[in-house]
Design a protein around this motif. Structure first.
Motif, PDB file in Angstrom:
ATOM      1  N   UNK A   1      32.432   6.150   7.834  1.00  0.00           N
ATOM      2  CA  UNK A   1      33.877   6.071   7.631  1.00  0.00           C
ATOM      3  C   UNK A   1      34.599   7.164   8.417  1.00  0.00           C
ATOM      4  N   UNK A   2      34.017   8.356   8.438  1.00  0.00           N
ATOM      5  CA  UNK A   2      34.640   9.443   9.187  1.00  0.00           C
ATOM      6  C   UNK A   2      34.735   9.113  10.670  1.00  0.00           C
ATOM      7  N   UNK A   3      33.716   8.447  11.201  1.00  0.00           N
ATOM      8  CA  UNK A   3      33.717   8.109  12.619  1.00  0.00           C
ATOM      9  C   UNK A   3      34.579   6.913  12.957  1.00  0.00           C
ATOM     10  N   UNK A   4      34.700   5.971  12.014  1.00  0.00           N
ATOM     11  CA  UNK A   4      35.408   4.722  12.299  1.00  0.00           C
ATOM     12  C   UNK A   4      36.904   4.806  12.060  1.00  0.00           C
ATOM     13  N   UNK A   5      37.346   5.767  11.258  1.00  0.00           N
ATOM     14  CA  UNK A   5      38.767   5.842  10.928  1.00  0.00           C
ATOM     15  C   UNK A   5      39.654   5.904  12.152  1.00  0.00           C
ATOM     16  N   UNK A   6      39.251   6.668  13.150  1.00  0.00           N
ATOM     17  CA  UNK A   6      40.092   6.829  14.339  1.00  0.00           C
ATOM     18  C   UNK A   6      40.140   5.575  15.199  1.00  0.00           C
TER      19      UNK A   6
ATOM     20  N   UNK B   1      35.106   8.311  -2.340  1.00  0.00           N
ATOM     21  CA  UNK B   1      34.189   7.825  -3.372  1.00  0.00           C
ATOM     22  C   UNK B   1      32.746   7.914  -2.883  1.00  0.00           C
ATOM     23  N   UNK B   2      32.510   7.548  -1.618  1.00  0.00           N
ATOM     24  CA  UNK B   2      31.163   7.643  -1.057  1.00  0.00           C
ATOM     25  C   UNK B   2      30.678   9.093  -1.085  1.00  0.00           C
ATOM     26  N   UNK B   3      31.576  10.028  -0.821  1.00  0.00           N
ATOM     27  CA  UNK B   3      31.200  11.444  -0.860  1.00  0.00           C
ATOM     28  C   UNK B   3      30.856  11.882  -2.281  1.00  0.00           C
ATOM     29  N   UNK B   4      31.570  11.371  -3.262  1.00  0.00           N
ATOM     30  CA  UNK B   4      31.238  11.661  -4.661  1.00  0.00           C
ATOM     31  C   UNK B   4      29.854  11.095  -4.999  1.00  0.00           C
ATOM     32  N   UNK B   5      29.573   9.905  -4.493  1.00  0.00           N
ATOM     33  CA  UNK B   5      28.243   9.318  -4.690  1.00  0.00           C
ATOM     34  C   UNK B   5      27.165  10.236  -4.118  1.00  0.00           C
TER      35      UNK B   5
ATOM     36  N   UNK C   1      26.607   2.772 -12.096  1.00  0.00           N
ATOM     37  CA  UNK C   1      27.972   3.087 -11.669  1.00  0.00           C
ATOM     38  C   UNK C   1      28.121   2.896 -10.161  1.00  0.00           C
ATOM     39  N   UNK C   2      27.142   3.404  -9.407  1.00  0.00           N
ATOM     40  CA  UNK C   2      27.203   3.284  -7.949  1.00  0.00           C
ATOM     41  C   UNK C   2      27.122   1.821  -7.525  1.00  0.00           C
ATOM     42  N   UNK C   3      26.288   1.051  -8.217  1.00  0.00           N
ATOM     43  CA  UNK C   3      26.203  -0.388  -7.925  1.00  0.00           C
ATOM     44  C   UNK C   3      27.570  -1.040  -8.110  1.00  0.00           C
ATOM     45  N   UNK C   4      28.235  -0.735  -9.204  1.00  0.00           N
ATOM     46  CA  UNK C   4      29.547  -1.336  -9.470  1.00  0.00           C
ATOM     47  C   UNK C   4      30.559  -0.949  -8.397  1.00  0.00           C
ATOM     48  N   UNK C   5      30.546   0.323  -7.987  1.00  0.00           N
ATOM     49  CA  UNK C   5      31.470   0.782  -6.958  1.00  0.00           C
ATOM     50  C   UNK C   5      31.222   0.074  -5.630  1.00  0.00           C
ATOM     51  N   UNK C   6      29.946   0.000  -5.226  1.00  0.00           N
ATOM     52  CA  UNK C   6      29.624  -0.594  -3.930  1.00  0.00           C
ATOM     53  C   UNK C   6      29.915  -2.090  -3.914  1.00  0.00           C
ATOM     54  N   UNK C   7      29.690  -2.766  -5.020  1.00  0.00           N
ATOM     55  CA  UNK C   7      30.042  -4.183  -5.099  1.00  0.00           C
ATOM     56  C   UNK C   7      31.557  -4.351  -4.983  1.00  0.00           C
ATOM     57  N   UNK C   8      32.306  -3.459  -5.633  1.00  0.00           N
ATOM     58  CA  UNK C   8      33.766  -3.512  -5.528  1.00  0.00           C
ATOM     59  C   UNK C   8      34.222  -3.300  -4.088  1.00  0.00           C
TER      60      UNK C   8
END
Length: 240
Positions: free
Chosen positions: A158-163, A184-188, A104-111
């Motif tokens: 992502x938290x650091x780059x958003x700003x 999604x990364x946090x769910x992972x 599942x994680x592979x599919x998400x990261x590829x997406x």
């Protein structure tokens, strides 16, 4: 290539980067120490004695919103490559349930990877060369601990780059999408924590006293990820 210790063995590696802020000078000492074993280029704006020119052929992430999107694209390439290896090589040490999570994680990261590649179009950096020689894909602990550090590093990135994305136009659109990806990364990260420690774990060590997840700037993230990336990366033009 010099052998790099596994994340759980390296007190100065990914986990340290995630759980304690790096001072600017200490960051350059840390990243410089890994440069012989990796090929991360440290070219952020700094004092004259810290300047390092990028070698010929370095992959430049670019500037502005394009640079930040390429930065995210690079991280998603790393994660997608890792889970592809796990699915291909770790079937003998993971249970059916654990392997399903990895698939599942592979599919998400590829997406995620393909999303950024498409969004960037001709501005996308090329495919990165990775180095997973420090990971034992035949050892469950090595696989799960690496997954944990990659996922929590992704959240902090992502938290650091958003700003750093612009607050209008295209940048705002991507900021909203980045918010969906980081969730999604946090769910992972929580799923991996559960596989490691059992029910009730959710990565609480990465949450600060204000109840907020940790954030890392690109320089810190790329330094932490450097042992797993062979491609020379020049991030000197990223927003600061």
């Amino acid at each position: 290539m010099t052998k790099v210790t596994k994340p759980e063995e390296n007190g100065g590696g990914l986990m340290k980067a995630l759980t304690s802020p790096m001072q600017r000078r200490n960051f350059f000492r840390y990243a410089g120490a890994t440069a012989a074993a990796t090929t991360l280029v440290l070219t952020t704006s700094c004092d004259d004695d810290d300047d390092v020119d990028p070698p010929v052929g370095a992959v430049n992430l670019g500037s502005g919103d394009i640079g930040i999107l390429n930065y995210a694209y690079a991280l998603e390439q790393l994660e997608a490559a890792f889970y592809t290896e796990v699915v291909a090589r770790s079937g003998s040490v993971l249970s059916a349930n654990e392997m399903q999570v990895m698939m599942d994680l592979k599919a998400h990261e590829i997406a995620h990877r393909e999303f950024f590649k498409t969004a960037l179009g001709s501005n996308a950096i090329p495919a990165l060369e990775v180095d997973f020689s420090s990971i034992n894909f035949n050892d469950k602990s090595s696989v799960l601990q690496t997954a944990k550090t990659f996922e929590n590093l992704g959240v902090a990135a992502y938290n650091g780059a958003g700003k750093l994305l612009t607050d209008s136009g295209v940048g705002l659109d991507y900021l909203l999408l980045a918010g969906k990806i980081v969730s999604v990364e946090a769910r992972h990260a929580a799923a991996i924590d559960d596989l490691i420690a059992g029910n009730g774990r959710y990565g609480e060590e990465f949450i600060d006293d204000d109840g907020l997840d940790r954030a890392l700037m690109p320089a810190d993230v790329l330094a932490a990820a450097a042992p797993f990336i062979e491609t020379v990366i020049d991030f000197s033009n990223l927003p600061q």
